[in-house]
Design an enzyme around this catalytic site. Structure first.
Site, PDB file in Angstrom:
ATOM      1  N   GLU A 225      55.599  13.128  76.071  1.00 19.66           N
ATOM      2  CA  GLU A 225      55.834  12.983  74.261  1.00 19.66           C
ATOM      3  C   GLU A 225      57.314  12.847  73.611  1.00 19.66           C
ATOM      4  OE1 GLU A 225      53.104  15.149  71.649  1.00 19.66           O
ATOM      5  OE2 GLU A 225      51.360  15.422  72.838  1.00 19.66           O
TER       6      GLU A 225
ATOM      7  N   THR B   7      57.652  17.480  78.379  1.00 20.09           N
ATOM      8  CA  THR B   7      56.378  16.369  77.886  1.00 20.09           C
ATOM      9  C   THR B   7      56.825  15.414  78.445  1.00 20.09           C
ATOM     10  OG1 THR B   7      54.840  16.253  76.599  1.00 20.09           O
ATOM     11  CG2 THR B   7      56.667  17.379  75.778  1.00 20.09           C
TER      12      THR B   7
ATOM     13  N   LYS C 113      60.994  19.504  71.800  1.00 17.25           N
ATOM     14  CA  LYS C 113      60.897  19.423  73.540  1.00 17.25           C
ATOM     15  C   LYS C 113      61.986  18.387  74.236  1.00 17.25           C
ATOM     16  CE  LYS C 113      58.267  21.316  76.215  1.00 17.25           C
ATOM     17  NZ  LYS C 113      58.738  22.744  77.016  1.00 17.25           N
TER      18      LYS C 113
HETATM   19  P1  NAD Z   1      50.586  27.278  75.923  1.00 16.80           P
HETATM   20  O1  NAD Z   1      50.531  26.930  74.510  1.00 16.80           O
HETATM   21  O2  NAD Z   1      49.314  27.295  76.368  1.00 16.80           O
HETATM   22  O3  NAD Z   1      51.129  28.281  76.636  1.00 16.80           O
HETATM   23  C1  NAD Z   1      52.665  28.771  76.074  1.00 16.80           C
HETATM   24  C2  NAD Z   1      52.647  29.911  76.248  1.00 16.80           C
HETATM   25  O4  NAD Z   1      54.181  30.305  75.755  1.00 16.80           O
HETATM   26  C3  NAD Z   1      51.518  30.917  76.493  1.00 16.80           C
HETATM   27  O5  NAD Z   1      51.152  32.042  76.783  1.00 16.80           O
HETATM   28  C4  NAD Z   1      52.159  31.669  74.729  1.00 16.80           C
HETATM   29  O6  NAD Z   1      52.548  33.326  74.587  1.00 16.80           O
HETATM   30  C5  NAD Z   1      53.889  31.049  75.388  1.00 16.80           C
HETATM   31  N1  NAD Z   1      55.134  31.235  74.156  1.00 16.80           N
HETATM   32  C6  NAD Z   1      55.811  31.034  73.242  1.00 16.80           C
HETATM   33  N2  NAD Z   1      56.359  31.127  72.091  1.00 16.80           N
HETATM   34  C7  NAD Z   1      57.132  32.756  72.819  1.00 16.80           C
HETATM   35  C8  NAD Z   1      58.235  33.062  73.756  1.00 16.80           C
HETATM   36  N3  NAD Z   1      59.136  32.990  71.783  1.00 16.80           N
HETATM   37  N4  NAD Z   1      58.648  33.445  73.698  1.00 16.80           N
HETATM   38  C9  NAD Z   1      58.153  33.693  74.982  1.00 16.80           C
HETATM   39  N5  NAD Z   1      57.126  33.270  75.403  1.00 16.80           N
HETATM   40  C10 NAD Z   1      56.175  32.597  74.653  1.00 16.80           C
HETATM   41  O7  NAD Z   1      50.827  25.386  75.965  1.00 16.80           O
HETATM   42  P2  NAD Z   1      50.999  24.809  77.605  1.00 16.80           P
HETATM   43  O8  NAD Z   1      49.427  23.996  77.407  1.00 16.80           O
HETATM   44  O9  NAD Z   1      50.390  25.998  78.879  1.00 16.80           O
HETATM   45  O10 NAD Z   1      52.362  24.191  78.397  1.00 16.80           O
HETATM   46  C11 NAD Z   1      52.837  25.289  79.081  1.00 16.80           C
HETATM   47  C12 NAD Z   1      54.290  23.915  78.817  1.00 16.80           C
HETATM   48  O11 NAD Z   1      54.159  22.875  79.416  1.00 16.80           O
HETATM   49  C13 NAD Z   1      54.962  23.612  77.466  1.00 16.80           C
HETATM   50  O12 NAD Z   1      56.056  23.611  77.490  1.00 16.80           O
HETATM   51  C14 NAD Z   1      54.806  22.273  77.022  1.00 16.80           C
HETATM   52  O13 NAD Z   1      55.172  21.697  75.634  1.00 16.80           O
HETATM   53  C15 NAD Z   1      54.270  21.913  78.998  1.00 16.80           C
HETATM   54  N6  NAD Z   1      53.331  20.320  78.966  1.00 16.80           N
HETATM   55  C16 NAD Z   1      51.969  20.511  78.626  1.00 16.80           C
HETATM   56  C17 NAD Z   1      50.909  19.857  78.504  1.00 16.80           C
HETATM   57  C18 NAD Z   1      49.952  19.740  78.462  1.00 16.80           C
HETATM   58  O14 NAD Z   1      48.878  19.087  78.604  1.00 16.80           O
HETATM   59  N7  NAD Z   1      49.602  21.391  78.222  1.00 16.80           N
HETATM   60  C19 NAD Z   1      51.880  18.707  79.247  1.00 16.80           C
HETATM   61  C20 NAD Z   1      53.816  18.600  79.421  1.00 16.80           C
HETATM   62  C21 NAD Z   1      53.763  19.673  79.298  1.00 16.80           C
HETATM   63  O1  DAU Z   2      50.860  14.019  76.447  1.00 22.77           O
HETATM   64  C1  DAU Z   2      51.007  15.752  77.412  1.00 22.77           C
HETATM   65  C2  DAU Z   2      51.134  17.085  75.870  1.00 22.77           C
HETATM   66  O2  DAU Z   2      49.935  16.352  75.925  1.00 22.77           O
HETATM   67  C3  DAU Z   2      51.810  17.713  75.629  1.00 22.77           C
HETATM   68  O3  DAU Z   2      52.929  17.981  75.629  1.00 22.77           O
HETATM   69  C4  DAU Z   2      51.371  19.061  74.521  1.00 22.77           C
HETATM   70  O4  DAU Z   2      51.496  20.246  74.780  1.00 22.77           O
HETATM   71  C5  DAU Z   2      49.696  18.551  74.692  1.00 22.77           C
HETATM   72  O5  DAU Z   2      48.815  19.480  73.704  1.00 22.77           O
HETATM   73  C6  DAU Z   2      48.835  17.607  74.560  1.00 22.77           C
HETATM   74  O6  DAU Z   2      49.477  16.894  73.456  1.00 22.77           O
HETATM   75  P1  DAU Z   2      47.922  15.873  73.053  1.00 22.77           P
HETATM   76  O7  DAU Z   2      48.657  15.763  71.169  1.00 22.77           O
HETATM   77  O8  DAU Z   2      48.090  14.778  73.486  1.00 22.77           O
HETATM   78  O9  DAU Z   2      47.008  16.627  73.219  1.00 22.77           O
HETATM   79  P2  DAU Z   2      45.447  17.229  72.143  1.00 22.77           P
HETATM   80  O10 DAU Z   2      44.479  17.719  73.366  1.00 22.77           O
HETATM   81  O11 DAU Z   2      45.815  17.574  70.710  1.00 22.77           O
HETATM   82  O12 DAU Z   2      45.507  15.359  71.384  1.00 22.77           O
HETATM   83  C7  DAU Z   2      44.740  14.490  72.586  1.00 22.77           C
HETATM   84  C8  DAU Z   2      44.450  13.119  71.644  1.00 22.77           C
HETATM   85  O13 DAU Z   2      43.262  13.810  71.188  1.00 22.77           O
HETATM   86  C9  DAU Z   2      44.819  12.814  70.574  1.00 22.77           C
HETATM   87  O14 DAU Z   2      45.358  11.763  70.969  1.00 22.77           O
HETATM   88  C10 DAU Z   2      44.764  13.409  69.383  1.00 22.77           C
HETATM   89  C11 DAU Z   2      43.175  13.470  69.883  1.00 22.77           C
HETATM   90  N1  DAU Z   2      42.188  14.822  69.076  1.00 22.77           N
HETATM   91  C12 DAU Z   2      43.100  15.973  69.540  1.00 22.77           C
HETATM   92  C13 DAU Z   2      41.703  16.695  68.579  1.00 22.77           C
HETATM   93  C14 DAU Z   2      42.437  18.461  69.134  1.00 22.77           C
HETATM   94  C15 DAU Z   2      40.862  14.410  68.856  1.00 22.77           C
HETATM   95  O15 DAU Z   2      40.843  13.119  68.340  1.00 22.77           O
HETATM   96  N2  DAU Z   2      40.695  15.525  68.013  1.00 22.77           N
HETATM   97  C16 DAU Z   2      40.607  16.488  68.211  1.00 22.77           C
HETATM   98  O16 DAU Z   2      40.154  17.499  67.617  1.00 22.77           O
END
Ligand code: NAD
Ligand code: DAU
Length: 353
Positions: A135, A133, A163
């Site tokens: 972050e 990520t 991470k």
């Molecule tokens: P998510 O939380 O939707 O999914 C995570 C998945 O991992 C789930 O299916 C969960 O069951 C599985 N999991 C958790 N712990 C586990 C374990 N110990 N063993 C096996 N499986 C396990 O997450 P996401 O948003 O799809 O993110 C996926 C990856 O991408 C993460 O590594 C996250 O850090 C990274 N990422 C996410 C974002 C975002 O915006 N969502 C952005 C950049 C990077």
């Molecule tokens: O930047 C990449 C990351 O983006 C990933 O690594 C994480 O897995 C993913 O969850 C996401 O993190 P954020 O904290 O940025 O995502 P989130 O959707 O939780 O929040 C996005 C922004 O919105 C953040 O500034 C917090 C704000 N927010 C979030 C929620 C849930 C609100 O203002 N209100 C809310 O209720």
């Protein structure tokens, strides 16, 4: 040839598995613990697909992962599995250390053993792709340049620290053991199958029920938004042509303030499912997230120059597609907003008002 995808029942992982198989990729073994964020319904369209096998399991269970690797001899591991929600990491950091740090370590150990058992072209072709990520780079001011692959790590939440720790382990396994790793650091994703505790799906789900849209703090924090399908394509390209040991930043080139994102969602909803008086009136400013990072932005020049990747979806088209998906998949949303979800909403928002 097979690939092993960890976390493939989560948001990005399931989009990746579906896209991979739709693009006629080789067979996939999905390993997922099915935590609250993992959902087999995300992979329901693969029922009867002979190229897909789902295995319920923990990346931290090293003997089980070793057995899986020995059975399938994958040519790549694509590692999505993680605890991924910043707010949950504030309420309970332990699981984040356990899965993201210890789990990734166990997975790396298993992958190292598997890779060392391969010979010749199989050994040369093997890749461990670690999905991380933006972050990990910390927080930017309004005028700072975007994060590049050379930006120093400065994680601020238990999630981003866990991470960052996993990124360092992945890097060390390359430098120490020669494991052919690739790391991607991506910005905020949105799109189908995102669990409705993250900003975009939470706002859509609340808006459709006429509930308040909780904006943290002043709502002026900036994130760089990327449609999930574009992230999946970037990962496919890095896996195919990325240089082992390298890091690739992936971003949408779409910096938006949170309040702008919420306005865009309200307007897209109004266009597709009009509400009397509109949706913007539901916006409610609530107490800020502790340690809330102000701004993330990705400099994606490296992946563009080396691999020719750039996002296909604009922020506006991606948001419209996403809102349409949530409108068309009300049953999916209803199913995931079960007991555990309601408890989380009470934990996170109960004291914020
Ligand atoms: P998510 O939380 O939707 O999914 C995570 C998945 O991992 C789930 O299916 C969960 O069951 C599985 N999991 C958790 N712990 C586990 C374990 N110990 N063993 C096996 N499986 C396990 O997450 P996401 O948003 O799809 O993110 C996926 C990856 O991408 C993460 O590594 C996250 O850090 C990274 N990422 C996410 C974002 C975002 O915006 N969502 C952005 C950049 C990077
Ligand atoms: O930047 C990449 C990351 O983006 C990933 O690594 C994480 O897995 C993913 O969850 C996401 O993190 P954020 O904290 O940025 O995502 P989130 O959707 O939780 O929040 C996005 C922004 O919105 C953040 O500034 C917090 C704000 N927010 C979030 C929620 C849930 C609100 O203002 N209100 C809310 O209720």
């Amino acid at each position: 040839m097979t690939i092993l995808v960890t976390g493939g029942a989560g948001f990005i992982g399931s989009n990746f598995v579906l896209d991979w198989l739709a693009a006629a990729g080789e067979p996939v073994v999905t390993l997922d613990k099915l935590t609250y964020a993992g959902n087999l319904a995300n992979l329901a369209s693969l029922a009867g697909e002979p190229r897909h096998r789902f295995v319920k399991g923990d990346i931290g269970d090293q003997p089980a992962v070793e057995a899986l690797l020995a059975e399938h001899r994958p040519r790549a591991v694509v590692h999505f599995a993680a605890e991924s929600h910043v707010d949950r990491s504030i309420h309970g950091p332990g699981e984040f250390v356990q899965t993201n740090v210890v789990g990734t370590f166990r997975l790396l150990e298993a992958a190292r053993g598997h890779w060392q058992s391969l010979r010749g072209t199989e050994s040369e072709a093997f890749r461990f792709l670690h999905v991380s990520t933006d972050e990990v780079y910390g927080s930017l001011s309004e005028s700072d340049p975007a994060f590049s692959e050379a930006t120093a790590y400065a994680p601020n939440s238990p999630y981003s620290a866990s991470k960052a720790a996993s990124d360092h382990l992945v890097r060390a396994y390359h430098h120490t053991y020669g494991l052919p790793v690739l790391t991607t650091n991506c910005s905020n994703n949105y799109g189908p199958f995102q669990f409705p505790e993250k900003l975009v799906p939470l706002m859509i789900a609340n808006a459709l029920e006429g509930k308040p849209l909780p904006v943290y703090g002043d709502g002026r924090q900036v994130r760089d938004w990327l449609y999930v399908g574009d992230h999946c394509e970037a990962i496919r390209m890095v896996l195919a042509r990325g240089r082992p040991g390298e890091v690739y930043n992936i971003g949408g080139g779409a910096e938006r303030r949170n309040i702008e994102v919420v306005h865009a969602l309200c307007d897209a909803l109004q266009a597709l499912r009009a509400r009397e008086g509109g949706y913007r009136g539901l916006i409610a400013y609530v107490a800020d997230r502790p340690g809330h990072d102000r701004r993330y932005a990705i400099d994606a020049r490296k992946i563009r120059a080396e691999l020719g990747w750039s996002p296909r979806e604009s922020f506006e088209s991606g948001i419209e597609r996403t809102v349409r998906w949530y409108l068309d998949n009300a049953a999916w949303v209803a199913q995931v907003r079960s007991g555990e979800y309601r408890r989380w909403i009470e934990t996170n928002y109960g004291k914020r008002a």
